[in-house]
Design a protein around this motif. Structure first.
Motif, PDB file in Angstrom:
ATOM      1  N   GLN A 295       0.830  -1.214   0.000  1.00  0.00           N
ATOM      2  CA  GLN A 295       0.000   0.000   0.000  1.00  0.00           C
ATOM      3  C   GLN A 295       0.866   1.267   0.000  1.00  0.00           C
ATOM      4  O   GLN A 295       0.516   2.278  -0.618  1.00  0.00           O
ATOM      5  N   ILE A 296       2.009   1.214   0.686  1.00  0.00           N
ATOM      6  CA  ILE A 296       2.925   2.366   0.705  1.00  0.00           C
ATOM      7  C   ILE A 296       3.499   2.598  -0.689  1.00  0.00           C
ATOM      8  O   ILE A 296       3.548   3.737  -1.179  1.00  0.00           O
ATOM      9  N   VAL A 297       3.928   1.531  -1.354  1.00  0.00           N
ATOM     10  CA  VAL A 297       4.497   1.673  -2.702  1.00  0.00           C
ATOM     11  C   VAL A 297       3.437   2.151  -3.680  1.00  0.00           C
ATOM     12  O   VAL A 297       3.700   3.006  -4.531  1.00  0.00           O
ATOM     13  N   ARG A 298       2.235   1.637  -3.554  1.00  0.00           N
ATOM     14  CA  ARG A 298       1.151   2.111  -4.422  1.00  0.00           C
ATOM     15  C   ARG A 298       0.914   3.609  -4.231  1.00  0.00           C
ATOM     16  O   ARG A 298       0.742   4.356  -5.202  1.00  0.00           O
ATOM     17  N   SER A 299       0.912   4.042  -2.973  1.00  0.00           N
ATOM     18  CA  SER A 299       0.708   5.459  -2.681  1.00  0.00           C
ATOM     19  C   SER A 299       1.834   6.300  -3.282  1.00  0.00           C
ATOM     20  O   SER A 299       1.595   7.374  -3.844  1.00  0.00           O
ATOM     21  N   PHE A 300       3.048   5.809  -3.178  1.00  0.00           N
ATOM     22  CA  PHE A 300       4.210   6.514  -3.754  1.00  0.00           C
ATOM     23  C   PHE A 300       4.057   6.655  -5.267  1.00  0.00           C
ATOM     24  O   PHE A 300       4.272   7.736  -5.834  1.00  0.00           O
ATOM     25  N   ILE A 306       7.269   8.065 -11.856  1.00  0.00           N
ATOM     26  CA  ILE A 306       8.488   7.265 -11.844  1.00  0.00           C
ATOM     27  C   ILE A 306       8.285   6.026 -12.708  1.00  0.00           C
ATOM     28  O   ILE A 306       7.250   5.371 -12.621  1.00  0.00           O
ATOM     29  N   ALA A 307       9.263   5.698 -13.542  1.00  0.00           N
ATOM     30  CA  ALA A 307       9.191   4.482 -14.351  1.00  0.00           C
ATOM     31  C   ALA A 307       9.333   3.268 -13.439  1.00  0.00           C
ATOM     32  O   ALA A 307       9.955   3.335 -12.378  1.00  0.00           O
ATOM     33  N   LEU A 308       8.777   2.149 -13.876  1.00  0.00           N
ATOM     34  CA  LEU A 308       8.774   0.939 -13.057  1.00  0.00           C
ATOM     35  C   LEU A 308      10.196   0.502 -12.697  1.00  0.00           C
ATOM     36  O   LEU A 308      10.474   0.187 -11.535  1.00  0.00           O
ATOM     37  N   GLU A 309      11.098   0.488 -13.654  1.00  0.00           N
ATOM     38  CA  GLU A 309      12.475   0.068 -13.374  1.00  0.00           C
ATOM     39  C   GLU A 309      13.145   1.011 -12.378  1.00  0.00           C
ATOM     40  O   GLU A 309      13.959   0.570 -11.549  1.00  0.00           O
ATOM     41  N   LEU A 312      12.300   0.286  -8.619  1.00  0.00           N
ATOM     42  CA  LEU A 312      12.933  -0.866  -7.996  1.00  0.00           C
ATOM     43  C   LEU A 312      14.261  -0.525  -7.336  1.00  0.00           C
ATOM     44  O   LEU A 312      14.751  -1.274  -6.493  1.00  0.00           O
ATOM     45  N   ASN A 313      14.843   0.617  -7.714  1.00  0.00           N
ATOM     46  CA  ASN A 313      16.145   1.005  -7.164  1.00  0.00           C
ATOM     47  C   ASN A 313      16.070   2.167  -6.173  1.00  0.00           C
ATOM     48  O   ASN A 313      17.096   2.630  -5.679  1.00  0.00           O
ATOM     49  N   ILE A 314      14.876   2.641  -5.888  1.00  0.00           N
ATOM     50  CA  ILE A 314      14.725   3.760  -4.956  1.00  0.00           C
ATOM     51  C   ILE A 314      14.706   3.217  -3.528  1.00  0.00           C
ATOM     52  O   ILE A 314      14.104   2.175  -3.250  1.00  0.00           O
ATOM     53  N   SER A 315      15.343   3.928  -2.623  1.00  0.00           N
ATOM     54  CA  SER A 315      15.454   3.451  -1.241  1.00  0.00           C
ATOM     55  C   SER A 315      14.094   3.448  -0.548  1.00  0.00           C
ATOM     56  O   SER A 315      13.178   4.199  -0.906  1.00  0.00           O
ATOM     57  N   ALA A 316      13.992   2.609   0.456  1.00  0.00           N
ATOM     58  CA  ALA A 316      12.746   2.507   1.219  1.00  0.00           C
ATOM     59  C   ALA A 316      12.404   3.824   1.898  1.00  0.00           C
ATOM     60  O   ALA A 316      11.238   4.239   1.928  1.00  0.00           O
ATOM     61  N   ASP A 317      13.412   4.501   2.452  1.00  0.00           N
ATOM     62  CA  ASP A 317      13.167   5.778   3.135  1.00  0.00           C
ATOM     63  C   ASP A 317      12.558   6.798   2.192  1.00  0.00           C
ATOM     64  O   ASP A 317      11.600   7.500   2.547  1.00  0.00           O
ATOM     65  N   GLU A 318      13.113   6.896   0.985  1.00  0.00           N
ATOM     66  CA  GLU A 318      12.608   7.883   0.024  1.00  0.00           C
ATOM     67  C   GLU A 318      11.189   7.536  -0.399  1.00  0.00           C
ATOM     68  O   GLU A 318      10.326   8.427  -0.495  1.00  0.00           O
ATOM     69  N   ILE A 319      10.938   6.268  -0.637  1.00  0.00           N
ATOM     70  CA  ILE A 319       9.585   5.847  -1.021  1.00  0.00           C
ATOM     71  C   ILE A 319       8.598   6.187   0.088  1.00  0.00           C
ATOM     72  O   ILE A 319       7.523   6.735  -0.164  1.00  0.00           O
ATOM     73  N   PHE A 320       8.973   5.874   1.313  1.00  0.00           N
ATOM     74  CA  PHE A 320       8.066   6.126   2.430  1.00  0.00           C
ATOM     75  C   PHE A 320       7.786   7.624   2.597  1.00  0.00           C
ATOM     76  O   PHE A 320       6.629   8.034   2.728  1.00  0.00           O
ATOM     77  N   LYS A 321       8.842   8.441   2.559  1.00  0.00           N
ATOM     78  CA  LYS A 321       8.665   9.887   2.765  1.00  0.00           C
ATOM     79  C   LYS A 321       7.834  10.524   1.663  1.00  0.00           C
ATOM     80  O   LYS A 321       7.012  11.405   1.923  1.00  0.00           O
ATOM     81  N   LYS A 322       8.039  10.081   0.430  1.00  0.00           N
ATOM     82  CA  LYS A 322       7.341  10.709  -0.697  1.00  0.00           C
ATOM     83  C   LYS A 322       5.983  10.057  -0.988  1.00  0.00           C
ATOM     84  O   LYS A 322       5.258  10.514  -1.866  1.00  0.00           O
ATOM     85  N   SER A 323       5.672   8.998  -0.258  1.00  0.00           N
ATOM     86  CA  SER A 323       4.383   8.341  -0.489  1.00  0.00           C
ATOM     87  C   SER A 323       3.239   9.097   0.168  1.00  0.00           C
ATOM     88  O   SER A 323       2.091   9.019  -0.287  1.00  0.00           O
ATOM     89  N   ASN A 324       3.546   9.804   1.278  1.00  0.00           N
ATOM     90  CA  ASN A 324       2.489  10.439   2.082  1.00  0.00           C
ATOM     91  C   ASN A 324       1.366   9.444   2.352  1.00  0.00           C
ATOM     92  O   ASN A 324       0.179   9.765   2.276  1.00  0.00           O
ATOM     93  N   TYR A 325       1.780   8.247   2.665  1.00  0.00           N
ATOM     94  CA  TYR A 325       0.815   7.159   2.845  1.00  0.00           C
ATOM     95  C   TYR A 325      -0.130   7.424   4.002  1.00  0.00           C
ATOM     96  O   TYR A 325       0.295   7.800   5.101  1.00  0.00           O
ATOM     97  N   LYS A 326      -1.409   7.232   3.753  1.00  0.00           N
ATOM     98  CA  LYS A 326      -2.433   7.277   4.797  1.00  0.00           C
ATOM     99  C   LYS A 326      -3.333   6.072   4.585  1.00  0.00           C
ATOM    100  O   LYS A 326      -3.849   5.844   3.482  1.00  0.00           O
ATOM    101  N   PRO A 327      -3.515   5.257   5.596  1.00  0.00           N
ATOM    102  CA  PRO A 327      -4.317   4.035   5.440  1.00  0.00           C
ATOM    103  C   PRO A 327      -5.777   4.345   5.146  1.00  0.00           C
ATOM    104  O   PRO A 327      -6.303   5.375   5.554  1.00  0.00           O
TER     105      PRO A 327
END
Length: 329
Positions: A295-300, A306-309, A312-327
């Motif tokens: 769900q976090i990656v989908r939100s990101f 961002i292209a799919l490839e 796959l190389n983006i760090s978890a921290d960056e994905i999480f911060k830029k996802s603004n994920y809200k359940p």
């Protein structure tokens, strides 16, 4: 007051027009992608070794060894394979596989669609030769993908209630169904293109599995979410209904940046249920950490172009911060 209402009405009207335009161009772009993928040529063959072996006689062993040398370890004499031809369990396995899969036409079509999507997003991917086998129900190795081969152990997909699986734990047996075969192949591919994180945080690991599941969103667009993650429909519904509570538990328990390896067993590894250490545990499906990472990656990806490839190389921290994920509530 009238001017204010008129202005407000105009804003609403403009917003509606903008929304319609965004949806229109979004659908046009999606339709174009679907059309482009349908034009991707994939030339691959499915070799039914399981059937060839089942129909073979002792004199056919040399020919099979020549055709499939990688399936006949040199340390085993021909007598071993000849005995296997008449082995009662082997004969039963072959019969049950034939009953379940028949000519393998539907599965071949599903693999073709999967390969079309993989080649579209990963043009350098070389199509493997697909070989179906029986593996004496070695479910941990039911799909093996190498640079040139895809081995499918079809005796691991006979259905969760099959009598061959009676001694297997129920949470494992429920995944031994042919509805999960193509998804398992997609998982094997994902392991080749997504690096397991060196960072030991729980967040990095849930994002790793989130990338795998998002990759499945793209290369298995016609597959149900439950099949992608290996859930039943009821387990999927439970995860969706309780998403907010799961997330609150992770945040309030300060689990995201924890390096406690026990979290893998509780929320990531295959298991009959997730371990919140609460009364609701027995109701929950296993691997809910993977679901949350998804769900976090989908939100990101919804919020970032961002292209799919690249993803796959983006760090978890960056994905999480830029996802603004809200359940979802």
């Amino acid at each position: 007051m009238k001017r204010l209402l008129k202005y407000f009405g105009q804003c609403v009207f403009c917003s509606a027009i903008l929304l319609v335009l965004l949806l229109f161009f979004g659908c046009k772009e999606e339709d174009k992608t679907v059309e482009d993928i349908s034009k991707v040529q994939v030339d691959f063959s499915v070799l039914r070794f399981d059937r060839e072996f089942a129909q073979a006689g002792p004199n056919d062993i040399p020919n099979l060894k020549e055709k499939y040398p990688f399936l006949f370890p040199e340390q085993f004499a021909d007598s071993i394979w000849i005995a296997k031809l008449e082995d009662t369990i082997q004969l039963q396995l072959s019969g049950e596989v034939d009953k379940t899969f028949g000519d393998f036409k539907k599965e071949t079509e599903d693999l073709e669609s999967l390969f079309q999507h993989i080649v579209y997003y990963f043009p350098k991917f070389k199509l493997p030769e697909v070989i179906t086998i029986t593996s004496d129900v070695r479910y941990n190795d039911r799909v093996i993908l190498t640079d040139s081969l895809l081995l499918l152990g079809l005796d691991n997909y006979l259905g969760k209630d099959h009598h061959f699986y009676r001694s297997i734990q129920r949470y494992i047996a429920k995944g031994l169904d042919k509805q999960y075969l193509t998804s398992d192949v997609a998982s094997a591919f994902a392991k080749k293109v997504i690096k397991y994180p060196k960072n030991r945080s729980f967040l990095s690991r849930i994002i790793y599995y989130g990338k795998e599941l998002y990759l499945k969103d793209k290369i298995l667009p016609y597959t149900l979410d439950a099949q992608k993650i290996g859930y039943t429909s009821e387990e999927m519904e439970w995860a969706q209904t309780n998403e907010e509570q799961i997330w609150r538990y992770f945040v309030e328990g300060e689990l995201l940046y924890s390096t406690d390896s026990k979290l893998d067993r509780r929320f990531l590894d295959p298991a009959p249920f997730s371990k919140f250490q609460l009364e609701l545990d027995s109701e929950s499906p296993g691997r809910l950490g993977r679901y949350m990472g998804w769900q976090i990656v989908r939100s990101f990806m919804e919020k970032n172009d961002i292209a799919l490839e690249q993803l796959l190389n983006i760090s978890a921290d960056e994905i999480f911060k830029k996802s603004n994920y809200k359940p979802k509530k």
